[in-house]
Design a protein around this motif. Structure first.
Motif, PDB file in Angstrom:
ATOM      1  N   LYS A  72      14.582 -59.433 -30.511  1.00 12.63           N
ATOM      2  CA  LYS A  72      13.286 -60.148 -29.744  1.00 12.63           C
ATOM      3  C   LYS A  72      13.279 -61.438 -30.883  1.00 12.63           C
ATOM      4  CE  LYS A  72       8.449 -59.412 -29.010  1.00 12.63           C
ATOM      5  NZ  LYS A  72       7.513 -58.531 -28.950  1.00 12.63           N
ATOM      6  N   LYS A  73      13.052 -61.358 -32.010  1.00 12.61           N
ATOM      7  CA  LYS A  73      12.849 -62.378 -32.854  1.00 12.61           C
ATOM      8  C   LYS A  73      13.761 -63.579 -32.737  1.00 12.61           C
ATOM      9  CE  LYS A  73      12.012 -63.930 -37.829  1.00 12.61           C
ATOM     10  NZ  LYS A  73      11.796 -65.002 -37.327  1.00 12.61           N
ATOM     11  N   VAL A  74      15.100 -63.118 -32.681  1.00 12.85           N
ATOM     12  CA  VAL A  74      16.201 -64.295 -32.493  1.00 12.85           C
ATOM     13  C   VAL A  74      15.937 -64.894 -30.914  1.00 12.85           C
ATOM     14  CG1 VAL A  74      18.425 -64.833 -32.168  1.00 12.85           C
ATOM     15  CG2 VAL A  74      17.784 -63.397 -34.254  1.00 12.85           C
ATOM     16  N   ALA A  75      15.655 -64.063 -30.142  1.00  8.43           N
ATOM     17  CA  ALA A  75      15.621 -64.624 -28.908  1.00  8.43           C
ATOM     18  C   ALA A  75      14.474 -65.512 -28.578  1.00  8.43           C
ATOM     19  CB  ALA A  75      15.614 -63.681 -27.892  1.00  8.43           C
ATOM     20  N   LEU A  76      13.260 -64.952 -29.179  1.00  4.78           N
ATOM     21  CA  LEU A  76      12.237 -65.983 -28.980  1.00  4.78           C
ATOM     22  C   LEU A  76      12.212 -67.131 -29.715  1.00  4.78           C
ATOM     23  CD1 LEU A  76       9.240 -63.120 -29.108  1.00  4.78           C
ATOM     24  CD2 LEU A  76       9.972 -64.394 -27.090  1.00  4.78           C
ATOM     25  N   ASP A  77      12.816 -66.847 -30.946  1.00  6.30           N
ATOM     26  CA  ASP A  77      12.815 -68.246 -31.683  1.00  6.30           C
ATOM     27  C   ASP A  77      13.936 -69.512 -31.016  1.00  6.30           C
ATOM     28  OD1 ASP A  77      11.200 -67.169 -33.790  1.00  6.30           O
ATOM     29  OD2 ASP A  77      12.923 -66.934 -35.302  1.00  6.30           O
ATOM     30  N   THR A  78      14.849 -69.021 -30.498  1.00  4.40           N
ATOM     31  CA  THR A  78      16.047 -69.592 -29.837  1.00  4.40           C
ATOM     32  C   THR A  78      15.278 -70.431 -28.625  1.00  4.40           C
ATOM     33  OG1 THR A  78      17.721 -68.332 -30.562  1.00  4.40           O
ATOM     34  CG2 THR A  78      18.137 -69.947 -29.092  1.00  4.40           C
ATOM     35  N   ILE A  79      14.674 -69.585 -27.870  1.00  8.22           N
ATOM     36  CA  ILE A  79      13.942 -70.139 -26.466  1.00  8.22           C
ATOM     37  C   ILE A  79      13.023 -71.048 -26.904  1.00  8.22           C
ATOM     38  CG2 ILE A  79      12.357 -69.419 -24.782  1.00  8.22           C
ATOM     39  CD1 ILE A  79      13.822 -66.542 -24.838  1.00  8.22           C
ATOM     40  N   LYS A  81      12.875 -72.987 -29.485  1.00  8.66           N
ATOM     41  CA  LYS A  81      13.728 -74.277 -29.860  1.00  8.66           C
ATOM     42  C   LYS A  81      13.920 -75.091 -28.710  1.00  8.66           C
ATOM     43  CE  LYS A  81      15.069 -72.491 -34.382  1.00  8.66           C
ATOM     44  NZ  LYS A  81      15.890 -72.074 -35.302  1.00  8.66           N
ATOM     45  N   LEU A  82      14.792 -74.571 -27.743  1.00  6.15           N
ATOM     46  CA  LEU A  82      15.187 -74.898 -26.490  1.00  6.15           C
ATOM     47  C   LEU A  82      14.414 -75.626 -25.789  1.00  6.15           C
ATOM     48  CD1 LEU A  82      18.061 -72.383 -25.701  1.00  6.15           C
ATOM     49  CD2 LEU A  82      18.382 -74.596 -26.520  1.00  6.15           C
ATOM     50  N   GLU A  83      13.171 -74.873 -25.440  1.00  4.38           N
ATOM     51  CA  GLU A  83      12.032 -75.288 -24.795  1.00  4.38           C
ATOM     52  C   GLU A  83      11.252 -76.633 -25.163  1.00  4.38           C
ATOM     53  OE1 GLU A  83       9.789 -71.769 -24.063  1.00  4.38           O
ATOM     54  OE2 GLU A  83      10.936 -71.398 -22.192  1.00  4.38           O
ATOM     55  N   ALA A  84      11.621 -76.958 -26.579  1.00  2.17           N
ATOM     56  CA  ALA A  84      10.947 -77.923 -27.194  1.00  2.17           C
ATOM     57  C   ALA A  84      11.995 -79.173 -27.052  1.00  2.17           C
ATOM     58  CB  ALA A  84      10.717 -77.520 -28.822  1.00  2.17           C
ATOM     59  N   LEU A  85      12.983 -78.990 -26.818  1.00  4.10           N
ATOM     60  CA  LEU A  85      13.810 -80.170 -26.520  1.00  4.10           C
ATOM     61  C   LEU A  85      13.347 -81.172 -25.621  1.00  4.10           C
ATOM     62  CD1 LEU A  85      17.442 -78.379 -27.204  1.00  4.10           C
ATOM     63  CD2 LEU A  85      15.874 -79.870 -29.051  1.00  4.10           C
ATOM     64  N   ARG A  93      18.517 -74.347 -20.801  1.00  2.00           N
ATOM     65  CA  ARG A  93      19.552 -73.097 -21.515  1.00  2.00           C
ATOM     66  C   ARG A  93      18.607 -71.904 -21.879  1.00  2.00           C
ATOM     67  NH1 ARG A  93      21.735 -75.899 -18.652  1.00  2.00           N
ATOM     68  NH2 ARG A  93      21.390 -73.899 -17.564  1.00  2.00           N
ATOM     69  N   ALA A  94      17.201 -72.264 -22.288  1.00  2.16           N
ATOM     70  CA  ALA A  94      16.270 -71.393 -22.528  1.00  2.16           C
ATOM     71  C   ALA A  94      16.315 -70.159 -21.710  1.00  2.16           C
ATOM     72  CB  ALA A  94      14.915 -71.754 -22.677  1.00  2.16           C
ATOM     73  N   MET A  95      16.311 -70.306 -20.249  1.00  2.00           N
ATOM     74  CA  MET A  95      16.289 -69.399 -19.379  1.00  2.00           C
ATOM     75  C   MET A  95      17.779 -68.322 -19.413  1.00  2.00           C
ATOM     76  SD  MET A  95      16.235 -69.352 -15.328  1.00  2.00           S
ATOM     77  CE  MET A  95      17.586 -70.078 -14.787  1.00  2.00           C
ATOM     78  N   ASP A  96      18.776 -69.147 -19.845  1.00  2.00           N
ATOM     79  CA  ASP A  96      20.131 -68.459 -20.267  1.00  2.00           C
ATOM     80  C   ASP A  96      19.800 -67.409 -21.279  1.00  2.00           C
ATOM     81  OD1 ASP A  96      21.314 -69.814 -18.154  1.00  2.00           O
ATOM     82  OD2 ASP A  96      22.036 -71.352 -19.596  1.00  2.00           O
ATOM     83  N   VAL A  97      19.296 -68.094 -22.272  1.00  2.00           N
ATOM     84  CA  VAL A  97      18.968 -67.100 -23.505  1.00  2.00           C
ATOM     85  C   VAL A  97      18.068 -65.873 -23.238  1.00  2.00           C
ATOM     86  CG1 VAL A  97      17.840 -66.962 -25.848  1.00  2.00           C
ATOM     87  CG2 VAL A  97      19.269 -69.111 -25.123  1.00  2.00           C
ATOM     88  N   LYS A  98      17.272 -66.254 -22.203  1.00  2.00           N
ATOM     89  CA  LYS A  98      16.315 -65.059 -21.892  1.00  2.00           C
ATOM     90  C   LYS A  98      17.074 -64.011 -21.192  1.00  2.00           C
ATOM     91  CE  LYS A  98      12.205 -67.666 -21.128  1.00  2.00           C
ATOM     92  NZ  LYS A  98      11.173 -68.370 -20.448  1.00  2.00           N
ATOM     93  N   SER A 128      12.201 -68.720 -11.763  1.00  3.56           N
ATOM     94  CA  SER A 128      13.402 -69.029 -12.404  1.00  3.56           C
ATOM     95  C   SER A 128      14.465 -67.968 -12.013  1.00  3.56           C
ATOM     96  CB  SER A 128      13.162 -69.282 -13.788  1.00  3.56           C
ATOM     97  OG  SER A 128      12.942 -67.908 -14.413  1.00  3.56           O
ATOM     98  N   VAL A 129      15.863 -68.134 -11.955  1.00  5.18           N
ATOM     99  CA  VAL A 129      16.534 -67.384 -11.533  1.00  5.18           C
ATOM    100  C   VAL A 129      18.043 -68.084 -12.217  1.00  5.18           C
ATOM    101  CG1 VAL A 129      17.244 -68.395  -9.398  1.00  5.18           C
ATOM    102  CG2 VAL A 129      17.800 -66.124  -9.871  1.00  5.18           C
ATOM    103  N   SER A 130      18.652 -67.242 -12.954  1.00  4.92           N
ATOM    104  CA  SER A 130      19.951 -67.435 -13.624  1.00  4.92           C
ATOM    105  C   SER A 130      21.031 -67.526 -12.774  1.00  4.92           C
ATOM    106  CB  SER A 130      20.227 -66.433 -14.794  1.00  4.92           C
ATOM    107  OG  SER A 130      20.513 -65.161 -14.440  1.00  4.92           O
ATOM    108  N   LEU A 131      22.221 -67.819 -13.142  1.00  5.38           N
ATOM    109  CA  LEU A 131      23.421 -67.945 -12.162  1.00  5.38           C
ATOM    110  C   LEU A 131      23.892 -66.582 -12.198  1.00  5.38           C
ATOM    111  CD1 LEU A 131      25.849 -69.230 -10.847  1.00  5.38           C
ATOM    112  CD2 LEU A 131      26.755 -69.652 -13.071  1.00  5.38           C
TER     113      LEU A 131
END
Length: 143
Positions: A72-79, A81-85, A93-98, A128-131
């Protein structure tokens, strides 16, 4: 916390997710371009020992967290960071991490994957929907 047991559980969960991705890629490869098939490879690498799995094991070790909390911590941190780009492709790619972290979590919690029944002419409505979520819809059902 039993670090070794959690590590084994994480390895099994990641392997299961990678198998799911490989199976979907194999089924869909005849209908997708080479670039689209490579997306599945990227998903597999995302959860591999050099991606989320590495970050989760480091978090477990450094912060003494159980595997689910570390995920949970790693996913939320990564998401975050990606959403802030500023790059829209990288933000997406944040959706892919989710999606990938949700799949790993489902295996960690030993939940069976949900199975949906799709009518002949399915119209998919989602924020949102992933591949991979789209790939799970039987061929010819999605309009």
């Amino acid at each position: 916390m039993d670090y070794e047991a959690d590590l084994v559980l994480l390895c099994k969960a990641v392997q299961s997710v990678k198998q799911d991705i490989g199976a979907l890629s194999g089924v869909l490869s005849k209908n997708l371009s080479k670039d689209q098939v490579e997306i599945f490879s990227a998903y597999s690498q995302m959860v591999d020992r050099h991606g989320l799995m590495r970050d989760i094991t480091e978090c477990m070790s450094q912060e003494q967290l159980c595997v689910q909390s570390a995920l949970k911590k790693v996913a939320l941190d990564t998401i975050a960071k990606l959403e802030a780009l500023s790059d829209p492709y990288l933000r997406a790619r944040a959706m892919d991490v989710k999606d990938m972290s949700g799949r790993v979590l489902a295996y960690l919690q030993a939940k069976e994957q949900e199975s949906y029944v799709y009518p002949e002419r399915t119209i998919l409505v989602a924020e949102s929907v992933s591949l991979i979520e789209i790939a799970n819809i039987p061929e010819g059902r999605l309009v």
